[in-house]
Structure formats: C-alpha cells, structure tokens
Motif scaffolding. Sequence first.
Motif, PDB file in Angstrom:
ATOM      1  N   HIS A   1       0.810  -1.229   0.000  1.00 43.59           N
ATOM      2  CA  HIS A   1       0.000   0.000   0.000  1.00 43.59           C
ATOM      3  C   HIS A   1       0.844   1.280   0.000  1.00 43.59           C
ATOM      4  N   ILE A   2       1.613   1.467  -1.047  1.00 41.81           N
ATOM      5  CA  ILE A   2       2.485   2.636  -1.169  1.00 41.81           C
ATOM      6  C   ILE A   2       1.624   3.890  -1.249  1.00 41.81           C
ATOM      7  N   SER A   3       2.061   4.979  -0.550  1.00 41.43           N
ATOM      8  CA  SER A   3       1.138   6.109  -0.396  1.00 41.43           C
ATOM      9  C   SER A   3       1.705   7.471  -0.773  1.00 41.43           C
TER      10      SER A   3
ATOM     11  N   THR B   1      -3.255   0.787  -3.523  1.00 40.24           N
ATOM     12  CA  THR B   1      -4.664   0.523  -3.262  1.00 40.24           C
ATOM     13  C   THR B   1      -5.534   1.498  -4.057  1.00 40.24           C
ATOM     14  N   PRO B   2      -6.781   1.127  -4.312  1.00 40.84           N
ATOM     15  CA  PRO B   2      -7.694   2.058  -4.988  1.00 40.84           C
ATOM     16  C   PRO B   2      -7.873   3.375  -4.249  1.00 40.84           C
ATOM     17  N   GLN B   3      -7.869   3.336  -2.908  1.00 39.37           N
ATOM     18  CA  GLN B   3      -8.050   4.598  -2.181  1.00 39.37           C
ATOM     19  C   GLN B   3      -6.872   5.538  -2.396  1.00 39.37           C
ATOM     20  N   HIS B   4      -5.682   5.007  -2.572  1.00 36.84           N
ATOM     21  CA  HIS B   4      -4.520   5.879  -2.731  1.00 36.84           C
ATOM     22  C   HIS B   4      -4.396   6.447  -4.145  1.00 36.84           C
ATOM     23  N   PHE B   5      -4.963   5.786  -5.154  1.00 40.07           N
ATOM     24  CA  PHE B   5      -4.947   6.401  -6.485  1.00 40.07           C
ATOM     25  C   PHE B   5      -6.249   7.138  -6.809  1.00 40.07           C
ATOM     26  N   SER B   6      -7.244   7.035  -5.915  1.00 39.33           N
ATOM     27  CA  SER B   6      -8.546   7.657  -6.182  1.00 39.33           C
ATOM     28  C   SER B   6      -8.831   8.903  -5.351  1.00 39.33           C
ATOM     29  N   LEU B   7      -8.263   9.000  -4.160  1.00 39.24           N
ATOM     30  CA  LEU B   7      -8.665  10.025  -3.205  1.00 39.24           C
ATOM     31  C   LEU B   7      -7.483  10.874  -2.753  1.00 39.24           C
ATOM     32  N   THR B   8      -7.791  11.991  -2.102  1.00 34.19           N
ATOM     33  CA  THR B   8      -6.778  12.797  -1.431  1.00 34.19           C
ATOM     34  C   THR B   8      -7.195  12.969   0.024  1.00 34.19           C
TER      35      THR B   8
ATOM     36  N   LEU C   1     -14.249   7.042   8.336  1.00 36.52           N
ATOM     37  CA  LEU C   1     -14.332   6.091   7.222  1.00 36.52           C
ATOM     38  C   LEU C   1     -13.148   6.229   6.275  1.00 36.52           C
ATOM     39  N   ALA C   2     -12.491   7.391   6.308  1.00 32.85           N
ATOM     40  CA  ALA C   2     -11.333   7.635   5.455  1.00 32.85           C
ATOM     41  C   ALA C   2     -10.015   7.512   6.215  1.00 32.85           C
ATOM     42  N   LYS C   3     -10.076   7.019   7.424  1.00 31.51           N
ATOM     43  CA  LYS C   3      -8.866   6.812   8.233  1.00 31.51           C
ATOM     44  C   LYS C   3      -8.268   5.460   7.882  1.00 31.51           C
ATOM     45  N   VAL C   4      -7.006   5.463   7.427  1.00 32.30           N
ATOM     46  CA  VAL C   4      -6.392   4.231   6.944  1.00 32.30           C
ATOM     47  C   VAL C   4      -4.876   4.345   7.091  1.00 32.30           C
ATOM     48  N   ASN C   5      -4.232   3.212   7.331  1.00 34.75           N
ATOM     49  CA  ASN C   5      -2.769   3.165   7.411  1.00 34.75           C
ATOM     50  C   ASN C   5      -2.194   2.467   6.174  1.00 34.75           C
ATOM     51  N   PRO C   6      -1.252   3.081   5.463  1.00 37.44           N
ATOM     52  CA  PRO C   6      -0.830   4.474   5.604  1.00 37.44           C
ATOM     53  C   PRO C   6      -1.935   5.405   5.110  1.00 37.44           C
ATOM     54  N   PRO C   7      -1.871   6.683   5.502  1.00 38.08           N
ATOM     55  CA  PRO C   7      -2.971   7.596   5.178  1.00 38.08           C
ATOM     56  C   PRO C   7      -3.086   7.904   3.692  1.00 38.08           C
ATOM     57  N   ILE C   8      -4.261   8.372   3.327  1.00 38.97           N
ATOM     58  CA  ILE C   8      -4.467   8.970   2.009  1.00 38.97           C
ATOM     59  C   ILE C   8      -3.829  10.360   2.053  1.00 38.97           C
ATOM     60  N   ARG C   9      -3.000  10.667   1.055  1.00 43.18           N
ATOM     61  CA  ARG C   9      -2.177  11.868   1.150  1.00 43.18           C
ATOM     62  C   ARG C   9      -2.635  12.930   0.146  1.00 43.18           C
TER      63      ARG C   9
ATOM     64  N   ILE D   1       1.586   8.368  -7.683  1.00 42.77           N
ATOM     65  CA  ILE D   1       1.217   6.949  -7.636  1.00 42.77           C
ATOM     66  C   ILE D   1       0.685   6.508  -8.995  1.00 42.77           C
ATOM     67  N   ILE D   2      -0.151   7.326  -9.609  1.00 39.48           N
ATOM     68  CA  ILE D   2      -0.663   6.990 -10.941  1.00 39.48           C
ATOM     69  C   ILE D   2       0.483   6.880 -11.947  1.00 39.48           C
ATOM     70  N   GLU D   3       1.468   7.777 -11.864  1.00 30.10           N
ATOM     71  CA  GLU D   3       2.635   7.660 -12.746  1.00 30.10           C
ATOM     72  C   GLU D   3       3.377   6.350 -12.496  1.00 30.10           C
ATOM     73  N   GLY D   4       3.461   5.954 -11.232  1.00 29.37           N
ATOM     74  CA  GLY D   4       4.090   4.682 -10.899  1.00 29.37           C
ATOM     75  C   GLY D   4       3.329   3.488 -11.446  1.00 29.37           C
TER      76      GLY D   4
END
Length: 421
Positions: free
Chosen positions: A231-233, A256-263, A273-281, A289-292
């Motif tokens: 889950h690289i963030s 993860t989908p949350q890391h390429f979809s959200l900020t 509901l948006a609290k996650v480790n590692p955080p959404i940045r 992340i999308i470039e990666g």
Amino acid sequence: MILIKNGYVIDPKSGLEKTTDIEIEEGRIVSIGDRKPGDAYERVIDAKGLIVAPGLVDVHVHFRDPGFTYKEDIATGAAAAAAGGFTTVVCMANTKPVIDNLDTLTYVLDKGRATPIHVLSAAAVSKGFKGQELTNFEALTEAGAAGLTDDGIPLRDPLVVREAMRRAKELDIPISLHEEDPAFIASSGINQGAVSEKLHFGGAPAVSEQVMIARDCMLALDTGARVNIQHISSGPSVELVRTAQKLGADVWAESTPQHFSLTEEIVLEKGALAKVNPPIRTEADRLDIIEGLKDDTIQIIATDHAPHSEEEKARGLEKAPSGMIGLETSLALGITNLVHAGHLSMMHLLEKMTAKPAELYHMNAGALKVGKPADIVIFDEHEEWTVTDFKSKACNSPFTGMKLSGRVKYTICDGEVVYED
C-alpha cells in the motif's frame, strides 16, 4: 459444460484481446475461440457487450478470522471477493492468534477451502508480530503459506529484516512489508498536513513511510530477496522503489484504490471512514502513484480490504481504528479513475489485478489458458452504479454513495458461477 459467448476477452498474460467464446468443462477452460458447432451446454452466458477476463487476484486482504469475526469472517470475506470479481485472495497474518504457527495457518486454509473462491494466506515474519524472533519459514511455507508478512506492524530492526529477506530468498517466497516508522507518527491514519492541522490531529507524515522503504529497498538489493512494498502512499516512496528497481533489486509495490482515487480532503467529508494506514495523502502524491502505475514501478493493485464494525468507526477520528473495505469497489475504481480517466488501458489495469499479483506469489492463477482452471470475471465496463450495499459483513467504505463505472456481472471460479448480478 458452460459456454461464454460473444464476450470481449482480455487476457494480459497472453496478450489476447478480441471478441470470442470460451468453453468450460469440469472446472477448466477447454477452448478459447474454437468451439465445435452443435456442442451441448448446461449453461450459456451471452457476454455480448461485456469484458471477459481472468478472475481477479488480490494479494492483500484481511478476513479477520480467527479472532475478530464480528468484523468479517472467511465466508463473508469470500462472498465480498466474489462480488468484486476476485477468484483468488491472500489473507494477511494479523489475526488472533497471529498466523505464526501451523495450527492457525491450517485453520485459515481449511476454512478457505470451504468457500467458493481460492482463499490463500500469508504467514507472519516474526513470532507474535513482535519483530524480534523469526517464525519457521520453512515449515509455514511447506504447510501452504503463500508468502510472509507482518502487515499492520512495521519491522523496525534492520538486522531482523535482513535475515528475514535472506531466508525468504533461499525459499523463493515473497516477503511483503508494511512501511511506517512509528517514531515519526503523532497519530496514525490521517496524513500529517493541511487537513490534520485543520482537524488538530497529529497525523502520520509521509517520511515515516519513506525512511523504511529506503532502508528495505537497499536490503532487498543486498539480499536479492523478492520484496513487496505494501500500500504505497507517497510520491517520493514511488521514486525510491523506481530507483531500487533500476539498481537491480527485485522490489515490487502495491497501490490501493483509495490511494490512487482520493486525497486527504476526503477525511473532511467522510471522517473516520477515510482513516487508513498508511494515510491517504495529497493530490501530488496521488498523481505520482498513478505515474508509478503507468510505468510499472507499481506492478500490483491490491485492496488492503480491512473490515471494522460500525460501532468501531463511530468512535471518532482519535479512537476509531484505521482501515476500509475494498473488494467490492476495487475494479470499478480502477475503471473509473484509471481507465476512463485516460491513465491506463483496460489491458494494463487488468494486468495489475490478475497476472502480476499471481506472478508475485507464484500462483496458478491470473490467466485464461486452455487446460487452466476456469477462474473468470465478466463485467460491464460502462455500467454506472452507486456504491450502497455490501456482501461484506462490514460497510466501512468512504466510497459509499459515490457513482462509479464498471459493474461485475458474473464471477466464475473453478468453472462454477459463484456470483451473478
């Protein structure tokens, strides 16, 4: 026999992409495109206008069994996976007791076999997730562990990590790492930045991830182990992995989908509901992340499906646990935010959800091939739907109420229809 006819078949492993038919008999694919006229079928699925692809593979899920089955159990987790188009999943080892012994591993694998999909499990790297004494890698892998991870807890001692990598290399098994150094974290689950300041919440800075990724990329280069950064963030984290790969390290990465979809702004709207480790940045991190994903620095999309009860998530930002469910929205988020946004082709998206995760874990999965198990997802790329109800026992998703494109219509595992919309 089952016939899937008129579907637009996409198989990233072989590069096949065309409208054709697939025949299934006794749990296996018996033909792709060359069926004989007059064959009799028990069932015919007309997939005209739909995409037919290998069953999706998720190498990072939490089914909370044993120990936390009020959140999820192996049966409900498997049902959620099937609804999301997944036919193979790998459970993480942070159960209670931890999967650091043969009895607990066997329990999970046996319960997994009773579900309609393939439920595999990783085993712990360290005994009791304490990061000090290594588990018996040989015995656990011989008993069926798909890989090794202390996911949820970072391994802080570099000498322990180096020895773990060395032993994993000898056994040719992947070791997956949760990269967050707690020394830098004021409070976990929310990015340390503008939003955390607005909420007066300490937060977890990106550097907590980056320092551990830098260390472990170099240890991977040193040992030759196959290492998966989970889950690289953050953008610099992607660049660290990219550099390690250029140096010759066998380093993989998940998004993860949350890391390429959200900020991080989603926390202001969705709270815990948006609290996650590692955080959404930040948006810059999301775009990096999308470039990666685009240049294959990040080879895998994995959900980190992490169920919690409604009561737990209702405790507020400080006390609520981190994590969100993701199996039932993953494909649609990839289609909506990567394919339809012009970042990835459908073939490329599916590669990251089928062939590549299967390759990392040496699985007989993630491909459509005559003679192989008939694990297949059939979906409508363009069907819009609003995220509402879940097959999971949990409903802790920040995507609830959002409109997405891409709807799973059928999931087939070992030749059996295990989900139908």
